[in-house]
Scaffold this active site. Structure first.
Site, PDB file in Angstrom:
ATOM      1  N   ASN A  23     -17.771  22.463 -27.098  1.00 54.40           N
ATOM      2  CA  ASN A  23     -16.757  23.494 -27.309  1.00 54.40           C
ATOM      3  C   ASN A  23     -15.571  22.842 -28.017  1.00 54.40           C
ATOM      4  OD1 ASN A  23     -14.168  25.022 -26.528  1.00 54.40           O
ATOM      5  ND2 ASN A  23     -15.788  26.459 -25.941  1.00 54.40           N
ATOM      6  N   SER A  46     -18.612  28.952 -28.166  1.00 57.00           N
ATOM      7  CA  SER A  46     -17.277  29.556 -28.121  1.00 57.00           C
ATOM      8  C   SER A  46     -17.178  30.446 -26.901  1.00 57.00           C
ATOM      9  CB  SER A  46     -17.012  30.383 -29.380  1.00 57.00           C
ATOM     10  OG  SER A  46     -15.699  30.924 -29.353  1.00 57.00           O
ATOM     11  N   GLU A  47     -16.051  30.340 -26.186  1.00 57.84           N
ATOM     12  CA  GLU A  47     -15.959  31.027 -24.904  1.00 57.84           C
ATOM     13  C   GLU A  47     -15.920  32.548 -25.010  1.00 57.84           C
ATOM     14  OE1 GLU A  47     -11.788  29.017 -25.250  1.00 57.84           O
ATOM     15  OE2 GLU A  47     -13.809  28.687 -26.000  1.00 57.84           O
ATOM     16  N   ASN A  48     -15.710  33.091 -26.230  1.00 54.22           N
ATOM     17  CA  ASN A  48     -15.775  34.540 -26.357  1.00 54.22           C
ATOM     18  C   ASN A  48     -17.205  35.048 -26.478  1.00 54.22           C
ATOM     19  OD1 ASN A  48     -15.852  33.348 -28.955  1.00 54.22           O
ATOM     20  ND2 ASN A  48     -15.280  35.273 -29.917  1.00 54.22           N
TER      21      ASN A  48
END
Length: 216
Positions: A23, A46-48
């Site tokens: 990340n 990606s954290e989304n």
């Protein structure tokens, strides 16, 4: 400034291994993907809700529906996956991210991190940083060594914490440092700086590795 960021990003990239799930934080960390050693393929998360991001798109070829957690336009590689935020944070909190690379406002000798708020300034929030730094197997801070001459590596953070005792490594334009239970150890230094230069730019005692190397 661009050269400094390139130096840092290039050195950070050497820490990543083939097949790592990584990340990259907003800003300087996103440059790391452009400096991977030959033959090293990493999987960008990606954290989304993306697994398998590619490089930034060419200007004019942006897909307005494809952005990372920092709202920057991205591309995806063949086989990429999209999922909801709950699944994304399940991956992060479940320990499936091999490394997260983040910027910082302050880091201290105990591995504490402050990277989300300056008192008196409006910010949107901490985002996924607090989850990433406790969920990832390795936390690498990629940042400039000082900010307008002020120390960023300190004996104790003065800004609100993101998390405590989470930082494994700090990489700046001056050198490479590892956070240990005895303090911060300088393991590599850039050829343009002396050990005394680095000590003067650091707000805590530095332990100098007996095997100190030149930063490549």
């Amino acid at each position: 400034m661009g050269d400094i960021k390139e130096i840092i990003a290039r050195r950070v990239a050497k820490e990543l291994k083939d097949g790592d799930v990584v990340n990259l934080g907003i800003g300087l960390p996103t440059m790391v993907a452009n400096h991977l050693p030959e033959g090293v393929e990493i999987i960008l998360q990606s954290e989304n809700g993306i697994m398998g991001m590619g490089p930034a798109p060419a200007k004019g070829n942006e897909n307005v529906d494809m952005v990372n957690a920092g709202a920057q336009y991205v591309t995806v590689k063949p086989g990429a996956m999209f999922f909801d935020s709950a699944t994304s944070f399940g991956i992060i909190r479940g320990g499936h991210v091999d490394a997260t690379i983040l910027g910082a406002l302050e880091v201290d000798e105990k591995g504490n991190l402050s990277n989300w708020i300056v008192p008196g300034k409006m910010v949107p929030g901490m985002g996924g940083a607090m989850d990433l730094v406790v969920g990832a197997k390795k936390v690498i801070i990629a940042m400039q060594h000082t900010q307008k001459g002020e120390h960023k590596i300190l004996k104790a953070c003065t800004l609100p914490y993101t998390a405590v005792g989470v930082v494994d490594m700090i990489i700046t334009e001056m050198g490479v440092m590892e956070v240990t239970d005895k303090g911060i150890v300088l393991t590599e230094k850039h050829a343009e700086f002396t050990v005394d230069d680095i000590k003067a730019a650091t707000g805590c005692d530095l332990i100098i590795s007996p095997d100190l190397k030149e930063m490549k």
